[in-house]
Structures are given as structure tokens and as C-alpha cells.
Design a protein around this motif. Structure first.
Motif, PDB file in Angstrom:
ATOM      1  N   GLN A   1       0.830  -1.206   0.000  1.00  0.00           N
ATOM      2  CA  GLN A   1       0.000   0.000   0.000  1.00  0.00           C
ATOM      3  C   GLN A   1       0.865   1.257   0.000  1.00  0.00           C
ATOM      4  O   GLN A   1       0.562   2.238  -0.688  1.00  0.00           O
ATOM      5  N   LEU A   2       1.950   1.216   0.769  1.00  0.00           N
ATOM      6  CA  LEU A   2       2.859   2.352   0.821  1.00  0.00           C
ATOM      7  C   LEU A   2       3.513   2.599  -0.537  1.00  0.00           C
ATOM      8  O   LEU A   2       3.647   3.757  -0.967  1.00  0.00           O
ATOM      9  N   GLN A   3       3.878   1.523  -1.224  1.00  0.00           N
ATOM     10  CA  GLN A   3       4.462   1.659  -2.557  1.00  0.00           C
ATOM     11  C   GLN A   3       3.454   2.261  -3.532  1.00  0.00           C
ATOM     12  O   GLN A   3       3.813   3.123  -4.355  1.00  0.00           O
ATOM     13  N   MET A   4       2.198   1.829  -3.458  1.00  0.00           N
ATOM     14  CA  MET A   4       1.176   2.391  -4.339  1.00  0.00           C
ATOM     15  C   MET A   4       0.980   3.881  -4.050  1.00  0.00           C
ATOM     16  O   MET A   4       0.841   4.687  -4.972  1.00  0.00           O
ATOM     17  N   THR A   5       0.976   4.263  -2.783  1.00  0.00           N
ATOM     18  CA  THR A   5       0.841   5.671  -2.418  1.00  0.00           C
ATOM     19  C   THR A   5       2.018   6.475  -2.959  1.00  0.00           C
ATOM     20  O   THR A   5       1.834   7.586  -3.483  1.00  0.00           O
ATOM     21  N   LEU A   6       3.208   5.921  -2.849  1.00  0.00           N
ATOM     22  CA  LEU A   6       4.395   6.601  -3.348  1.00  0.00           C
ATOM     23  C   LEU A   6       4.351   6.750  -4.867  1.00  0.00           C
ATOM     24  O   LEU A   6       4.704   7.817  -5.397  1.00  0.00           O
ATOM     25  N   ILE A   7       3.903   5.747  -5.557  1.00  0.00           N
ATOM     26  CA  ILE A   7       3.775   5.821  -7.023  1.00  0.00           C
ATOM     27  C   ILE A   7       2.782   6.910  -7.413  1.00  0.00           C
ATOM     28  O   ILE A   7       3.028   7.710  -8.328  1.00  0.00           O
ATOM     29  N   LYS A   8       1.653   6.975  -6.688  1.00  0.00           N
ATOM     30  CA  LYS A   8       0.664   8.015  -6.977  1.00  0.00           C
ATOM     31  C   LYS A   8       1.230   9.404  -6.695  1.00  0.00           C
ATOM     32  O   LYS A   8       0.992  10.351  -7.457  1.00  0.00           O
ATOM     33  N   ALA A   9       1.978   9.540  -5.607  1.00  0.00           N
ATOM     34  CA  ALA A   9       2.568  10.836  -5.269  1.00  0.00           C
ATOM     35  C   ALA A   9       3.596  11.252  -6.325  1.00  0.00           C
ATOM     36  O   ALA A   9       3.652  12.430  -6.709  1.00  0.00           O
ATOM     37  N   GLN A  10       4.399  10.295  -6.775  1.00  0.00           N
ATOM     38  CA  GLN A  10       5.372  10.607  -7.824  1.00  0.00           C
ATOM     39  C   GLN A  10       4.681  11.056  -9.107  1.00  0.00           C
ATOM     40  O   GLN A  10       5.140  11.998  -9.764  1.00  0.00           O
ATOM     41  N   ALA A  11       3.587  10.403  -9.450  1.00  0.00           N
ATOM     42  CA  ALA A  11       2.849  10.793 -10.648  1.00  0.00           C
ATOM     43  C   ALA A  11       2.280  12.207 -10.487  1.00  0.00           C
ATOM     44  O   ALA A  11       2.320  13.011 -11.429  1.00  0.00           O
ATOM     45  N   GLY A  12       1.769  12.522  -9.312  1.00  0.00           N
ATOM     46  CA  GLY A  12       1.240  13.867  -9.054  1.00  0.00           C
ATOM     47  C   GLY A  12       2.328  14.920  -9.146  1.00  0.00           C
ATOM     48  O   GLY A  12       2.121  15.995  -9.733  1.00  0.00           O
ATOM     49  N   VAL A  13       3.502  14.662  -8.579  1.00  0.00           N
ATOM     50  CA  VAL A  13       4.610  15.611  -8.648  1.00  0.00           C
ATOM     51  C   VAL A  13       5.045  15.805 -10.099  1.00  0.00           C
ATOM     52  O   VAL A  13       5.304  16.944 -10.538  1.00  0.00           O
ATOM     53  N   LYS A  14       5.102  14.728 -10.841  1.00  0.00           N
ATOM     54  CA  LYS A  14       5.503  14.812 -12.248  1.00  0.00           C
ATOM     55  C   LYS A  14       4.511  15.672 -13.043  1.00  0.00           C
ATOM     56  O   LYS A  14       4.918  16.526 -13.849  1.00  0.00           O
ATOM     57  N   ASN A  15       3.216  15.463 -12.832  1.00  0.00           N
ATOM     58  CA  ASN A  15       2.199  16.274 -13.518  1.00  0.00           C
ATOM     59  C   ASN A  15       2.299  17.737 -13.132  1.00  0.00           C
ATOM     60  O   ASN A  15       2.185  18.632 -13.989  1.00  0.00           O
TER      61      ASN A  15
END
Length: 133
Positions: free
Chosen positions: A79-93
Motif C-alpha cells: 500500500q505504501l508503494q502504491m501511495t508513493l507511485i501516486k505521489a510521484q505521478a502527481g509531482v511529475k504532472n
């Protein structure tokens, strides 16, 4: 065969297994089997077996607890990895949007930052002058 070379008192190292009084091994007439005879005078073996069974049950319970804790932590890490992936995608956008707005606006934002910094320094200068008096 191998049994002909091991005739005598020590059949496949059986004498080394005499760890307790009451246990003895003997060769069964010409075969490769070993028989173990338990002396009835030493009945505390049942108590030891019962104690070992209890310890095995305790170890099994501990192993099950470790397994359930490992599964829980594994799920948490996923779950933590999924949250981190989502956060990285948000920062990239957001970085894309910021770069796009900088390109569209030009370098006018640098002038605003410099003017804001000068204003802040001027306010601090005035506050330090008036606070000394």
C-alpha cells in the motif's frame, strides 16, 4: 553386502545412540534393521514426549504469528508503494504544468520574486530601525 562388514557390537554406529539408560539397540538377525528397546523402569519418556509436543505446539503458534505479521507488513508495504507511485505521478504532472506556465508567461516571474525579496528586506530594515529607538 554392507551388513557383513558391520557385525559385532557396533551396528551402523548404534552404540553411539545409547544416550539414556533404558534405551538399547540390537541387530535383528542378519538384516539392516535396528530395533530399539525401551526399559519400562524409565517411564519418564512419556512425560518428555508430552513436554516436547507442547513445545512443538508453542513453536507452531509462534510461527503462525510470525507468518500473519509478515503478511500484514507485506500488505502495508505494498500500500505504501502504491501511495508513493501516486505521489510521484502527481509531482511529475505538477512539474509539467509549472514548466508549461513558465514557458507561456516568460521570465516575468523572476522579476516578481526579486521585487518581493527587496520588499521583505526593506520591511525588516525598517522594523530594526524603529525597534532600536
Amino acid at each position: 553386502m554392507a551388513s557383513s562388514s558391520h557385525r559385532g557390537g557396533d551396528f551402523y554406529g548404534a552404540a553411539s545412540y545409547r544416550s539414556r539408560d533404558g534405551l538399547s539397540t540390537r541387530q535383528v538377525g542378519g538384516s539392516d534393521e535396528i530395533q530399539v528397546r525401551i526399559d519400562p523402569m524409565h517411564g519418564d519418556l512419556d512425560d518428555e514426549i508430552t513436554g516436547l509436543r507442547k513445545q512443538v505446539k508453542q513453536l507452531r503458534n509462534v510461527a503462525q504469528e510470525i507468518e500473519s505479521e509478515a503478511k500484514f507488513q507485506n500488505d502495508f508495504i505494498n500500500q505504501l508503494q502504491m501511495t508513493l507511485i501516486k505521489a510521484q505521478a502527481g509531482v511529475k504532472n505538477n512539474m509539467r504544468r509549472l514548466n508549461r506556465s513558465i514557458i507561456q508567461e516568460g521570465s516575468n516571474h523572476v522579476m516578481h520574486v526579486i521585487l518581493f525579496a527587496l520588499f521583505c528586506f526593506f520591511v525588516i530594515y525598517l522594523l530594526s530601525k524603529f525597534s532600536r529607538r
